[in-house]
Design an enzyme around this catalytic site. Structure first.
Site, PDB file in Angstrom:
ATOM      1  N   GLU A  21       1.016  -1.064   0.085  1.00  0.00           N
ATOM      2  CA  GLU A  21      -0.113  -0.052  -0.039  1.00  0.00           C
ATOM      3  C   GLU A  21       1.073   1.212  -0.122  1.00  0.00           C
ATOM      4  O   GLU A  21       1.721   1.294   0.806  1.00  0.00           O
ATOM      5  CB  GLU A  21      -0.796  -0.033   1.254  1.00  0.00           C
ATOM      6  CG  GLU A  21      -2.334   0.495   0.942  1.00  0.00           C
ATOM      7  CD  GLU A  21      -3.118   0.516   2.570  1.00  0.00           C
ATOM      8  OE1 GLU A  21      -3.263   1.597   2.956  1.00  0.00           O
ATOM      9  OE2 GLU A  21      -3.428  -0.536   3.072  1.00  0.00           O
TER      10      GLU A  21
ATOM     11  N   ASP B 139      -5.706   9.093   8.979  1.00  0.00           N
ATOM     12  CA  ASP B 139      -4.488   8.851   9.264  1.00  0.00           C
ATOM     13  C   ASP B 139      -4.079   9.421  10.636  1.00  0.00           C
ATOM     14  O   ASP B 139      -4.464  10.427  10.991  1.00  0.00           O
ATOM     15  CB  ASP B 139      -3.420   9.625   8.006  1.00  0.00           C
ATOM     16  CG  ASP B 139      -3.752   9.226   6.976  1.00  0.00           C
ATOM     17  OD1 ASP B 139      -4.039   8.003   6.634  1.00  0.00           O
ATOM     18  OD2 ASP B 139      -3.474   9.676   5.961  1.00  0.00           O
TER      19      ASP B 139
ATOM     20  N   TYR C 251     -11.367  -3.946   2.953  1.00  0.00           N
ATOM     21  CA  TYR C 251     -10.438  -3.456   4.028  1.00  0.00           C
ATOM     22  C   TYR C 251     -11.292  -3.214   5.241  1.00  0.00           C
ATOM     23  O   TYR C 251     -11.852  -2.368   5.344  1.00  0.00           O
ATOM     24  CB  TYR C 251      -9.914  -2.214   3.516  1.00  0.00           C
ATOM     25  CG  TYR C 251      -8.810  -1.545   4.219  1.00  0.00           C
ATOM     26  CD1 TYR C 251      -8.597  -1.515   5.442  1.00  0.00           C
ATOM     27  CD2 TYR C 251      -7.602  -1.112   3.686  1.00  0.00           C
ATOM     28  CE1 TYR C 251      -7.524  -0.993   6.467  1.00  0.00           C
ATOM     29  CE2 TYR C 251      -6.465  -0.552   4.509  1.00  0.00           C
ATOM     30  CZ  TYR C 251      -6.424  -0.575   5.625  1.00  0.00           C
ATOM     31  OH  TYR C 251      -5.263  -0.156   6.331  1.00  0.00           O
TER      32      TYR C 251
END
Length: 258
Positions: free
Chosen positions: A51, A62, A176
């Site tokens: 990734e 993040d 995911y």
């Protein structure tokens, strides 16, 4: 090459009786030249897919470690255009399929179809857009299909059954599974509710890879028991930045644990 490389790679790994190891690094942290070196190191250490983050000023998913990595990458002048040109230049040197993880704003500014066209030329295998809802993804999925790039959507522990079904249907590479209701790098907490939910997602027929919060070999080993692949981001970004001399052994320990 025509085809969807992420799904193919996961099928190949499954046939080998293994689970996929998917490390994450930020492109351009601290430079694209160093990124090339790290991509090769990850391949050599046994990554099945990689990734590659695209730095963005306003990330939603993040945590602090990857935010700092994005800041370093932006400071070095890294842009989506430079990343695609960079990948195009090194595409014959990297055999591990690359998944780009980027927010929508850079792609929208670049041009949506041009992004997918250039990504295909650079041999990008898959894309993750953390801020793209499945309901608004039709145009992106159409271009991804046209250029044979896998789409990967995120499922959270709080996602309802109906929403999970939509996400699984829209994902062509893998689903995911975000293991925590937080940002990358948060502490991993696994309980029966989590495992029952991930079993439900797997029952819908697509590979499920788990990320967010996996930072140690023992955590990776545990997650690999019930996931098709394990994604490790912040811990790898941190070791590359703080103790790069230890990166190879740490990454190998994750691979061996999975």
């Amino acid at each position: 090459m025509k085809g969807f490389a992420v799904r193919k790679k996961l099928e190949e790994v499954k046939k080998q009786g293994k689970k996929a190891f998917i490390p994450y690094i930020m492109a351009g942290d601290p430079s694209l030249e160093e990124t090339a070196r790290r991509l090769k190191l990850l391949s050599e250490a046994g990554a099945d897919l990689i990734e590659l983050g695209v730095p963005f000023t306003d990330p939603l998913a993040d945590g602090p470690t990857i935010q700092r990595a994005a800041e370093r990458a932006l400071k070095s002048g890294t842009t989506l255009r430079k990343i695609l040109n960079f990948l195009n230049e090194i595409k014959e040197e990297i055999t591990t399929p690359i998944i780009l993880m980027t927010y929508l704003n850079p792609v929208f500014c670049y041009g949506i179809e041009k992004f997918f066209k250039d990504a295909k030329e650079a041999k990008v295998a898959g894309v993750i857009f953390p801020d793209l809802t499945v309901e608004e993804s039709e145009k992106y999925r159409t271009f991804a299909g046209k250029y044979c790039i896998d789409t990967i959507f995120l499922v959270a522990p709080t996602s309802t059954s109906e929403r999970v079904k939509k996400i699984v249907k829209a994902s062509t590479g893998f689903v995911y599974y975000v293991s925590i209701t937080g940002i990358t790098g948060s502490q991993l907490k696994l309980d029966n509710t989590f495992m029952e939910h991930i079993d439900f997602v797997k029952s819908l027929g697509k590979p499920v890879c788990v990320g967010f919060g996996v930072s140690k070999p023992e955590e990776a080993s545990y997650v690999a028991q019930f996931a098709d692949g394990v994604i490790v981001g912040s811990a790898i970004v941190k070791v590359f930045h703080e103790t790069p001399e230890k990166a190879l052994n740490f990454i190998k320990s994750l691979r061996e644990a999975i």
